[in-house]
Design a protein around this motif. Structure first.
Motif, PDB file in Angstrom:
ATOM      1  N   ASN A   1      49.752   9.368 -13.558  1.00  0.00           N
ATOM      2  CA  ASN A   1      50.697   7.998 -13.433  1.00  0.00           C
ATOM      3  C   ASN A   1      51.534   7.983 -14.536  1.00  0.00           C
ATOM      4  O   ASN A   1      52.746   7.828 -14.921  1.00  0.00           O
ATOM      5  CB  ASN A   1      50.059   6.710 -14.680  1.00  0.00           C
ATOM      6  N   ILE A   2      51.416   9.216 -15.480  1.00  0.00           N
ATOM      7  CA  ILE A   2      52.842   9.365 -16.411  1.00  0.00           C
ATOM      8  C   ILE A   2      53.719  10.411 -16.264  1.00  0.00           C
ATOM      9  O   ILE A   2      55.125  10.251 -16.022  1.00  0.00           O
ATOM     10  CB  ILE A   2      51.991  10.263 -17.914  1.00  0.00           C
ATOM     11  N   ILE A   3      53.152  11.059 -14.945  1.00  0.00           N
ATOM     12  CA  ILE A   3      54.317  11.943 -13.899  1.00  0.00           C
ATOM     13  C   ILE A   3      55.012  11.341 -13.147  1.00  0.00           C
ATOM     14  O   ILE A   3      56.169  11.194 -12.730  1.00  0.00           O
ATOM     15  CB  ILE A   3      53.249  13.172 -13.088  1.00  0.00           C
ATOM     16  N   LEU A   4      54.440  10.019 -12.957  1.00  0.00           N
ATOM     17  CA  LEU A   4      54.594   9.145 -11.614  1.00  0.00           C
ATOM     18  C   LEU A   4      55.888   8.997 -12.486  1.00  0.00           C
ATOM     19  O   LEU A   4      57.210   8.157 -11.768  1.00  0.00           O
ATOM     20  CB  LEU A   4      53.506   8.160 -10.696  1.00  0.00           C
ATOM     21  N   VAL A   5      55.255   7.234 -13.189  1.00  0.00           N
ATOM     22  CA  VAL A   5      56.989   7.067 -13.714  1.00  0.00           C
ATOM     23  C   VAL A   5      58.314   7.833 -14.331  1.00  0.00           C
ATOM     24  O   VAL A   5      59.171   7.603 -14.156  1.00  0.00           O
ATOM     25  CB  VAL A   5      56.264   6.534 -15.474  1.00  0.00           C
ATOM     26  N   ALA A   6      57.764   9.350 -14.785  1.00  0.00           N
ATOM     27  CA  ALA A   6      58.782  10.312 -15.480  1.00  0.00           C
ATOM     28  C   ALA A   6      59.595   9.900 -14.680  1.00  0.00           C
ATOM     29  O   ALA A   6      61.063  10.712 -14.471  1.00  0.00           O
ATOM     30  CB  ALA A   6      58.188  11.104 -16.406  1.00  0.00           C
ATOM     31  N   VAL A   7      58.993  10.998 -13.191  1.00  0.00           N
ATOM     32  CA  VAL A   7      60.001  11.825 -12.290  1.00  0.00           C
ATOM     33  C   VAL A   7      60.847  10.681 -11.834  1.00  0.00           C
ATOM     34  O   VAL A   7      62.102  10.388 -10.916  1.00  0.00           O
ATOM     35  CB  VAL A   7      58.769  12.198 -10.751  1.00  0.00           C
ATOM     36  N   ALA A   8      59.731   9.283 -11.371  1.00  0.00           N
ATOM     37  CA  ALA A   8      60.785   7.720 -10.595  1.00  0.00           C
ATOM     38  C   ALA A   8      61.646   7.959 -11.819  1.00  0.00           C
ATOM     39  O   ALA A   8      62.703   7.037 -10.711  1.00  0.00           O
ATOM     40  CB  ALA A   8      59.732   6.860 -10.474  1.00  0.00           C
ATOM     41  N   LEU A   9      61.474   7.549 -13.085  1.00  0.00           N
ATOM     42  CA  LEU A   9      62.984   7.244 -13.878  1.00  0.00           C
ATOM     43  C   LEU A   9      63.982   7.851 -13.628  1.00  0.00           C
ATOM     44  O   LEU A   9      64.989   7.972 -13.948  1.00  0.00           O
ATOM     45  CB  LEU A   9      62.074   6.652 -14.929  1.00  0.00           C
ATOM     46  N   GLY A  10      62.782   8.787 -14.013  1.00  0.00           N
ATOM     47  CA  GLY A  10      64.238  10.536 -13.322  1.00  0.00           C
ATOM     48  C   GLY A  10      65.165  10.586 -12.245  1.00  0.00           C
ATOM     49  O   GLY A  10      66.449  10.445 -11.896  1.00  0.00           O
ATOM     50  N   ALA A  11      64.571   9.702 -11.044  1.00  0.00           N
ATOM     51  CA  ALA A  11      65.892  10.205 -10.101  1.00  0.00           C
ATOM     52  C   ALA A  11      66.470   8.878  -9.950  1.00  0.00           C
ATOM     53  O   ALA A  11      67.535   8.564  -8.830  1.00  0.00           O
ATOM     54  CB  ALA A  11      64.316  10.004  -8.612  1.00  0.00           C
ATOM     55  N   GLY A  12      65.575   7.301 -10.373  1.00  0.00           N
ATOM     56  CA  GLY A  12      66.971   6.070 -10.551  1.00  0.00           C
ATOM     57  C   GLY A  12      68.134   6.005 -11.689  1.00  0.00           C
ATOM     58  O   GLY A  12      68.616   6.045 -11.279  1.00  0.00           O
ATOM     59  N   ILE A  13      67.322   7.160 -12.539  1.00  0.00           N
ATOM     60  CA  ILE A  13      68.663   7.762 -13.455  1.00  0.00           C
ATOM     61  C   ILE A  13      69.620   8.143 -13.056  1.00  0.00           C
ATOM     62  O   ILE A  13      70.678   8.438 -13.141  1.00  0.00           O
ATOM     63  CB  ILE A  13      67.981   7.291 -14.764  1.00  0.00           C
ATOM     64  N   ILE A  14      69.611   9.966 -12.011  1.00  0.00           N
ATOM     65  CA  ILE A  14      70.427  10.188 -11.268  1.00  0.00           C
ATOM     66  C   ILE A  14      71.408   9.409 -10.860  1.00  0.00           C
ATOM     67  O   ILE A  14      73.093   9.836 -11.278  1.00  0.00           O
ATOM     68  CB  ILE A  14      69.747  11.389 -10.183  1.00  0.00           C
ATOM     69  N   PRO A  15      71.907   8.427 -10.348  1.00  0.00           N
ATOM     70  CA  PRO A  15      73.011   7.915 -10.295  1.00  0.00           C
ATOM     71  C   PRO A  15      73.654   7.436 -10.898  1.00  0.00           C
ATOM     72  O   PRO A  15      75.194   7.675 -11.188  1.00  0.00           O
ATOM     73  CB  PRO A  15      72.997   7.037  -8.904  1.00  0.00           C
ATOM     74  N   LEU A  16      72.882   6.999 -12.104  1.00  0.00           N
ATOM     75  CA  LEU A  16      73.907   6.510 -13.707  1.00  0.00           C
ATOM     76  C   LEU A  16      74.169   7.937 -14.347  1.00  0.00           C
ATOM     77  O   LEU A  16      75.259   7.925 -14.140  1.00  0.00           O
ATOM     78  CB  LEU A  16      73.007   5.456 -14.247  1.00  0.00           C
TER      79      LEU A  16
END
Length: 469
Positions: A403-418
């Motif tokens: 779950n930690i990996i899931l949240v880390a990667v998803a948040l990273g993908a979401g912050i890339i455009p920002l």
């Protein structure tokens, strides 16, 4: 002194006070009908939070299409009217057909501005809005057709996924109030001036002081008081613009197809259908967020009814001059911050939008709130959305390494455009549209990783993943 029993008395052992209390406590906060003294200020707070976002798309699109002040005013009035109708439908609902019956605000989404401007650039002046409206209408029909499937996919959105999406809504929207705090218009000479920043900071401090020292309902409407006090503080410095009030007509109703009959162009339709998928993802995330905040979790039927309302507003809106309609995240922040969860508050706000649309002069009064004041309040609003996501994630079992990996990667993908707005410039246009939104990119990654870790090839992990969904 005990109150007399209401209704027939069933026997000597009846206990009227218990029945009365049960009747009161049985009303869920979402269905609570507040006294006007609480309802009206809370509704005004929602209007103040949403107004700038509602009028931004028609202003930008109207300018891009070369409309004069009267034309842009007509677009703004149409957007307000459609937002009012859609918001009332969402909050009140019509049987089991439309409306999620949550304190949910619907209005023209800023996410559709970029592809709409691209359509405008590819059409000659005078033919731009017909091409735009044709594509928007088909996109609305597409939303109606695809909407039910989103509700059925709700099982793939446990708190682990929704927490990521809600957090990203708050984080990725933070540049919006930052831009407002600087003045809103990047081309203006005073953009980013210390005067603008000081006014935004003053508004933020006022809200914080009211939150710290206010009591009861005064504390709940801290944002409204902050906006009012910030606007009053701006008046001596000439930072409140009265030009819109002077030029706005007193009353004006939208005329059907005032800008011409819709024209259906395949390329324009395809681009807006892709955007519609993004808007549906964001709207579903907003409903899931409100469900968590209001302690009434949105199920598959709720999301289907909500998306059906989005689709109807998007399909019928262009008849009067509207644009793609979706959830307004800033109002999710208002509910989270104030804890006023009554859907009737937002229904009243929707009714007020109808009035503002029918009487542009009244709507212009609300627009007197300077952008820096909105920016100071927006920092609190969008930040509170991110906090709601973090709170949801705290209940999602982050002691598990997967779950930690899931949240880390998803948040990273979401912050890339920002963090890197040009990151996807070499991708196909459809991929740029989808991945360029941090919210949709993070949501897609979170759903895929949840499938990978908790669904595919395992049964033991699937149950816990769905248990809290």
């Amino acid at each position: 002194m005990a109150l007399p029993a209401q209704g027939p008395v069933e026997g000597p052992c009846s206990t009227p006070p218990v029945h009365t209390e049960d009747a009161v406590t049985s009303v869920h906060p979402v269905d609570e009908k507040l006294h006007p003294s609480r309802l009206v200020p809370a509704a005004l707070q929602h209007i103040a939070a949403m107004y700038a976002g509602v009028v931004t798309p028609p202003l930008i699109i109207g300018q891009a299409c070369g409309l004069d002040i009267a034309g842009r005013t007509r677009l703004i009035a149409a957007s307000l009217l459609i937002a009012g109708v859609a918001t009332i439908l969402q909050t009140i609902g019509v049987r089991q057909l439309v409306g999620n019956r949550l304190p949910f605000v619907n209005a023209a989404s800023s996410a559709g501005i970029a592809p709409i401007l691209a359509i405008a650039e590819n059409n000659a002046k005078g033919h731009q809005l017909p091409a735009i409206y044709g594509a928007v209408m088909v996109a609305g029909a597409f939303c109606l057709a695809v909407g039910p499937f989103f509700g059925r996919l709700l099982k793939f959105f446990p708190p682990l996924v929704t927490g990521v999406v809600i957090t990203l809504i708050g984080v990725t929207l933070m540049p919006v109030p930052v831009g407002w705090a600087q003045g809103g218009d990047k081309t203006a000479a005073g953009f980013g001036s210390m005067r603008n920043l000081a006014l935004a900071a003053f508004t933020l401090v006022v809200i914080l002081l009211i939150q710290r020292f206010g009591k009861g309902f005064v504390k709940q409407v801290a944002l409204l008081f902050g906006l009012l006090i910030g606007t009053l503080a701006a008046l001596p410095f000439g930072m409140a613009d009265f030009r819109g009030l002077a030029s706005a007509p007193v009353a004006a109703l939208p005329t059907p197809f005032a800008f011409g009959a819709p024209v259906f162009q395949p390329a324009a339709i395809l681009s807006l259908c892709i955007v519609t998928l993004v808007l549906m993802t964001e709207s579903s995330a907003g409903m899931l967020a409100l469900g968590e905040i209001c302690d009434r979790r949105a199920d598959a039927r709720t999301i289907t009814r909500g998306l059906r309302t989005d689709g109807l507003a998007t399909l019928l809106g262009p008849v009067f001059g509207g644009f793609p309609t979706s959830a307004f995240a800033q109002n999710v922040g208002v509910v989270s911050l104030t804890r006023v969860r009554s859907r009737y508050v937002v229904a009243v706000a929707g009714s007020a939008l109808l009035v503002l649309g029918a009487f542009p002069a009244l709507g212009a009064v609300v627009s007197l709130v300077p952008m820096p004041v909105l920016g100071g309040a927006g920092i609190v609003l969008f930040g509170s959305i991110a906090v709601s996501g973090i709170r949801t994630l705290s209940e999602a079992g982050l002691d598990d390494s997967s779950n930690i990996i899931l949240v880390a990667v998803a948040l990273g993908a979401g912050i890339i455009p920002l963090a890197a707005p040009t990151f996807y410039t070499q991708f196909p246009a459809w991929a740029q549209t989808v991945l360029g939104s941090g919210i949709s990119a993070g949501a897609i990654v979170a759903v895929m990783l949840n499938l990978f870790f908790h669904h595919l090839g395992t049964r033991s992990s699937t149950a816990p993943a769905l248990k809290s969904s």
